[in-house]
Scaffold this motif. Structure first.
Motif: not given
Lengths: 352, 414
Positions: A48-60
């Protein structure tokens, strides 16, 4: 083909090394097991964060869900809940069969719950068109909220947390057992992502990263891809979470399960360190980060967090593109992006 | 061929890294004539203050025992030492570090961390490897209902901390000719294993007396404010306010009740000494009831330190402050090991474990005798009230040095 041969040799070496390493370094089994947890963290964040460029801080969140669902199912299958939550009498240890039953059924259920929640959240957040820093802040809130919810929910132990059963002796070495579970998970995650990135899915999420509006204009169902990408993250994270809960042995809602300040940040750091948006980057990042961290803990007693902070600053300043990104820039002819046959093939196959 | 180099690079990094880790120093349980204990204590994070008390408590015993010649195990006398790691106040880290102490550093005797959370993180690990842990800072009763065989706690479990304050309240009500059933209790505790147990103990005792719990708040772990609870206290006028949240909670309760001029007849908290509420808030801390595991005024004694007062003196000389009970109970944990090792006569972990289980020892900290779950059942909790800046033991009767002032004078009269 020469390259194919070398590739398989390379993969073979890594697999064999990984398989024997717990026996070469028996004292380090638990730390090595966590190494694979870190690899999965970084790999899944990078979808999500790298390949798609959506920085998610909630994957935890998905990690925590997997952990709790697994632990709760393990508990409900074998113990009287009243007794377990409200401290009375003794709780006996489990037989190996019971332990494994609870663990694997729990992990299975954890995946279902996590993926359903990921899809539901995705349908709410991503379908609303939340992007960029708004998405980042929103997911940050998710992580905090999940921790607080777990903190107040008596059924899952609330602030007192949940204790997973002691690992049965008959199953052999605890560290090695979890090492192999996490190793297998990491390998499956890696291969799945490699397969997906090479095909239409990879191109679509890369297109979303590069220019979402254009991607949409070209007929890519961006929302669908975004939700699927998030569900893939959730899938592997929840599996790892289920195992990690049993490895750690005690699930604290905000410091173990929904530990945004540690695991939640680390997964981002590792991906960035290795090079986000690459396949190998997160793996390299996770390995380097985990080992550095363990070394700091041993040798820079009391200063480990300061050193870690300095390292993070150094990474961001000197390797803004991560190690893989840096190598690509430095030696483009060796590490640069190449259109390989399969990629070109699948690209030409899928038009829109 | 395309990514050959990158693969090679990865491989080199992995190998180099593994060898680096492998090159770490190896600690044995006994090196030459030194017995090495292992401890993961909070040096950073939210428990860092108490982590320091814990470490100082451990270190003082190490110093004293070594000065006095050491520990006699079998025919040989050994010095003692402790290998520390920083658990950063999180259970996840504590568990990993216990694993590291046992497997990599080959330590056979674990001393507890600070706090129930980290202790809960370590207990499954010591249990798994059958390595004894003697701890002085994990009071949550959920540690002692899992059938763990290798954990031993020298302290009273947390549900006992403030239960005595409820009994005191009932007593005072009876003296005044009022029915304890009419008493109203307000509870505000941090949402963590330790404080939730304190709450459980208080709720049980309140129930026993038929008292009504009018406020039952859980405070967040990032404890910085409790004005919402205190506003409710002002409105509902309970007879007692019970607050628990380690050192931060203690400082917060004293500070904000004073700032908001909350008049409640009884304020009972934990961790007064560790938070140094008298030093920080002076007169505002007066009349607060403090639960304590131990006080320097007690009359217990042992061969290493003498009386409790002597211990306090030695501690203050070494570290420059009066030892809070967190330090004393940590010291007691090491003394239990010392005693058990001497009785076991060798380093076999099972034998040492059995020797610990059979402990019946008076230390400066109090009597230590474990029940089958590993709790110390020989030592009661004491309740002290801050009167004119001094801690005066007021309950239970046996230890009372003064009479409790109840109700607390109103702020306008102070």
């Amino acid at each position: 083909m020469k390259s194919m041969g070398q590739k398989s040799v390379f993969y073979g070496v890594i697999v064999i090394l990984s398989l024997i390493v717990p026996w070469l370094l028996p004292a380090y089994q638990t730390q090595l097991a966590f190494l694979w947890v870190m690899v999965v963290f970084a790999l899944t964040w990078d979808v999500v964060g790298g390949q798609m460029g959506y920085n998610s801080f909630g994957n935890i969140v998905f990690f925590g869900i997997g952990m709790y669902v697994t632990a709760v199912i393990q508990r409900n299958m074998h113990f009287d809940i009243e007794e377990y939550v409200h401290v009375a009498g003794r709780v006996e240890t489990l037989t190996p069969v019971q332990y494994l039953e609870g663990l694997f059924l729990g992990m299975g259920a954890g995946v279902v719950v996590a993926v359903v929640i990921a899809a539901g959240l995705g349908a709410c957040i991503l379908a609303m068109g939340m992007r960029g820093q708004y998405f980042g802040i929103c997911t940050l809130g998710l992580g905090v909220a999940a921790g607080e919810l777990a903190n107040g929910w008596e059924y899952i132990g609330a602030g007192s947390g949940l204790v997973t059963p002691v690992f049965p002796d008959q199953l052999g070495q605890r560290g090695a057992f979890f090492y192999y579970i996490f190793f297998i998970l990491a390998v499956i995650a890696f291969l799945t992502l490699r397969y997906l990135y090479a095909g239409r899915f990879g191109l679509a999420i890369n297109a979303i990263r590069d220019d979402e509006d254009k991607a949409e204009a070209m007929g890519i169902h961006t929302t669908r891809y975004k939700i699927i990408a998030w569900c893939i993250s959730a899938f592997f994270l929840s599996l790892v979470g289920g195992g990690a809960g049993h490895l750690i042995g005690f699930i604290d809602p905000t410091e173990v399960a929904f530990a945004g300040a540690t695991f939640g940040v680390w997964m981002i750091l590792m991906a960035i360190l290795g090079g986000k948006g690459t396949l190998w980057g997160p793996v390299i990042g996770a390995v380097i980060f985990h080992i550095t961290q363990e070394l700091f803990w041993t040798y820079l007693f009391g200063w480990q967090r300061v050193a870690l902070g300095a390292l993070i600053v150094a990474i961001v300043v000197f390797f803004p593109m991560g190690i893989m990104g840096w190598m690509r820039e430095r030696w483009p002819e060796r590490f640069g992006h190449r259109v390989e046959e399969r990629e070109a093939f699948s690209a030409s196959k899928g038009g829109g | 061929m395309t990514k050959k180099q990158s693969y090679l690079f990865t491989l080199i990094v992995i190998i180099a890294a593994i060898s680096l880790v492998f090159a770490g120093p190896s600690w044995a349980k006994v090196e030459g004539d030194t017995i090495i204990f292992g401890a993961a204590v909070s040096f950073t994070g939210k428990y860092s203050t108490n982590g320091k008390h814990t470490k100082n408590g451990y270190d003082l015993v190490v110093k004293r025992v070594n000065e006095m010649g050491g520990v006699k195990v079998g025919d040989k006398t050994y010095k003692i030492d402790i290998k520390y790691y920083d658990d950063e106040s999180t259970p996840a880290r504590a568990g990993q570090l216990a694993d590291r102490l046992i497997k990599q550093d080959e330590i056979k005797f674990i001393l507890g961390p600070y706090g129930s959370g980290p202790t809960k993180g370590i207990a499954p690990i010591t249990e798994k490897y059958k390595i004894p842990m003697v701890e002085g800072n994990g009071a949550s009763r959920s540690l002692f209902n899992k059938g763990y065989r290798y954990i031993f706690a020298v302290l009273s479990t947390s549900e006992q901390y403030l239960a005595e304050s409820i009994n005191l309240l009932a007593e005072k009500f009876k003296e005044d000719g009022r029915d304890p059933k009419s008493a109203k209790v307000a509870i505000a505790v941090e949402n963590d294993p330790f404080s939730m147990d304190i709450r459980a103990g208080v709720v049980d005792d309140a129930k026993r007396w038929g008292m009504k719990v009018v406020i039952d708040d859980k405070l967040p772990k990032e404890l910085t404010d409790m004005t919402a609870t205190l506003t409710k206290v002002k409105a509902l006028r309970p007879d007692a306010l019970i607050v628990s949240g380690h050192s931060k909670g203690a400082a917060l309760a004293v500070r904000q009740t004073a700032q908001m001029k909350v008049d409640v007849p009884m304020l009972a908290i934990t961790h007064c000494e560790a938070a140094d509420v008298v030093g920080k808030f002076g007169g505002d801390a007066n009349y607060t009831l403090c639960a304590t595991q131990w006080a320097p005024t007690m009359t217990y004694k042992d061969e290493w330190f003498g009386f409790a007062g002597d211990y306090a003196e030695a501690f203050e000389k070494e570290y420059g402050y009066v030892p809070p009970y967190q330090a004393a109970e940590s010291s007691a944990a090491v003394l239990v090991y010392v005693d058990a090792l001497q009785r076991a006569g060798n380093f076999d972990t099972e034998k040492v474990r059995d020797a610990i289980a059979a402990t019946n020892l008076q230390t400066f900290y109090g009597w230590v005798k474990f029940d089958e779950t590993g709790k110390n059942i020989a030592k009661p909790m004491v309740l002290r009230q801050i009167q004119k800046g001094k801690y005066v033991p007021v309950a239970p009767r046996k230890f009372a040095a003064g009479e409790v002032i109840f109700p607390k004078p109103k702020w306008k009269d102070r």
